[in-house]
Design an enzyme around this catalytic site. Structure first.
Site, PDB file in Angstrom:
ATOM      1  N   ALA A 102       0.865  -1.176   0.000  1.00 50.17           N
ATOM      2  CA  ALA A 102       0.000   0.000   0.000  1.00 50.17           C
ATOM      3  C   ALA A 102       0.902   1.226   0.000  1.00 50.17           C
ATOM      4  O   ALA A 102       2.060   1.161   0.441  1.00 50.17           O
ATOM      5  CB  ALA A 102      -0.883  -0.013   1.241  1.00 50.17           C
ATOM      6  N   GLY A 133       0.547  -4.944   0.849  1.00 45.57           N
ATOM      7  CA  GLY A 133      -0.609  -4.961  -0.055  1.00 45.57           C
ATOM      8  C   GLY A 133      -0.324  -5.677  -1.366  1.00 45.57           C
ATOM      9  O   GLY A 133      -1.241  -6.150  -2.037  1.00 45.57           O
ATOM     10  N   GLU A 175      -0.865  -9.248  -0.552  1.00 45.80           N
ATOM     11  CA  GLU A 175      -2.314  -9.388  -0.359  1.00 45.80           C
ATOM     12  C   GLU A 175      -3.029  -9.422  -1.711  1.00 45.80           C
ATOM     13  O   GLU A 175      -3.952 -10.214  -1.920  1.00 45.80           O
ATOM     14  CB  GLU A 175      -2.830  -8.233   0.518  1.00 45.80           C
ATOM     15  CG  GLU A 175      -2.361  -8.377   1.969  1.00 45.80           C
ATOM     16  CD  GLU A 175      -2.633  -7.134   2.810  1.00 45.80           C
ATOM     17  OE1 GLU A 175      -2.234  -6.029   2.381  1.00 45.80           O
ATOM     18  OE2 GLU A 175      -3.225  -7.257   3.892  1.00 45.80           O
ATOM     19  N   GLU A 189       4.435  -5.045   7.234  1.00 50.29           N
ATOM     20  CA  GLU A 189       3.729  -3.934   7.892  1.00 50.29           C
ATOM     21  C   GLU A 189       4.213  -3.689   9.311  1.00 50.29           C
ATOM     22  O   GLU A 189       4.247  -2.546   9.786  1.00 50.29           O
ATOM     23  CB  GLU A 189       2.214  -4.191   7.901  1.00 50.29           C
ATOM     24  CG  GLU A 189       1.536  -4.091   6.549  1.00 50.29           C
ATOM     25  CD  GLU A 189       1.531  -5.397   5.767  1.00 50.29           C
ATOM     26  OE1 GLU A 189       2.289  -6.326   6.127  1.00 50.29           O
ATOM     27  OE2 GLU A 189       0.779  -5.478   4.779  1.00 50.29           O
TER      28      GLU A 189
END
Ligand code: COA
Length: 260
Positions: free
Chosen positions: A66, A111, A114, A134
């Site tokens: 992200a 992300g 993911e 993260e």
């Protein structure tokens, strides 16, 4: 369209969607999450498309996570919405009625992993690295990472990746069941297209039935999953492709599936 964060191209029935922010290692900002959602909806609706490849632009990254710059200033409510935005898009990819391959050409972090995990198959370059880093930012995964990694690779691997935050190489990711195949980087595109072409030539309604059964069955008791499978199995007998596939076998010829 020059400012779109995606590139979209078709080769026969295979659509390739490329996250195109190579200067930011294809990090997922809100605009990219939304563009991906739209692009996958369009691919689902396009009758000419039977398989999708998702990848990242440039030589370094699939998606490096992200967008940290965009996330850094979010309020808690905005952060929850950002998480939901990503989760909704990734759930839509996971539930797409057509097979999606993540072509992992480099870093798939946070992300990025993911996103790869909501695809149906993952093929990685031998140089790729994947992880859930993260925790190094004082964060936790927010686009489904704790849940999909758990289902894909189990509790031990999930806790190792999420708690330690260290990326692992493609070979270890394959050992853990996170990626299906690892190939030399120079052959990644060719091998992915072979796989995608094979998926695209399969009977589309049978592919869809399998995706539906695995998506639904993985989340319920086995009796419910088996009942759903039987219903889907019965339904497939209403298709021309099922008649064609079985007849072609008995006539010792190659089937020609038309998606009906
Ligand atoms: N969000 C926003 N920008 C990112 C990013 C991310 N997740 N990952 C990389 N970038 C940006 C960098 O800030 C840099 O931008 P700049 O040139 O404007 O400074 C550019 O992409 C190149 O990254 P850089 O860190 O210089 O490349 P590198 O080869 O030295 O390192 C990584 C590669 C992947 C190890 C490193 O970029 C990294 O750790 N990224 C973050 C991974 C992460 O924590 N993801 C989870 C986010 S929740």
């Amino acid at each position: 369209m020059t400012d779109s964060p995606l590139l979209v191209s078709d080769r026969d029935a295979v659509r390739t969607i490329t996250v195109n922010r190579p200067d930011k290692l294809n990090a997922l900002n809100a605009a990219t999450l939304d563009a991906l959602h739209v692009a996958f909806d369009e691919a689902a609706a396009d009758a000419g498309i039977r398989a999708i490849v998702l990848t990242g632009a440039g030589p370094k990254a699939f998606v490096a996570g992200a967008d940290i710059a965009e996330m850094a200033t979010l309020t808690p409510v905005q952060a929850r919405d950002f998480s939901l935005r990503g989760q909704r898009m990734m759930r839509a990819v996971e539930r797409l009625p057509k097979p999606v391959i993540a072509m992992i050409n480099g870093f798939a972090l946070g992300g990025g992993l993911e996103l790869a995990m909501c695809c149906h198959l993952r093929i990685a370059a031998d140089t790729a690295k994947v992880g859930q880093p993260e925790i190094n930012l004082g964060l936790i995964p927010g686009f489904g990472g704790t849940q999909r990694l758990l289902r894909l690779a189990g509790r031990a691997a999930t806790l190792e990746l999420c708690l330690l935050g260290a990326p692992i190489d493609a070979a270890r990711a394959q050992q853990l069941g996170i990626v299906n195949r690892v190939v030399p980087g120079a052959q990644l595109e060719e091998e992915t297209m072979k796989l995608a072409t094979q998926l695209a030539s399969a009977a589309p309604l049978a592919s869809r039935g399998i995706l539906d059964c695995v998506n639904s069955g993985g989340e319920c008791a086995i009796e419910e999953g088996l009942a759903f499978e039987s219903a889907q199995f019965g339904l497939i007998f209403a298709t021309e492709d099922m008649r064609e596939g079985t007849t072609a076998f008995l006539e010792r010829r190659k089937p020609a599936f038309n998606g009906r």
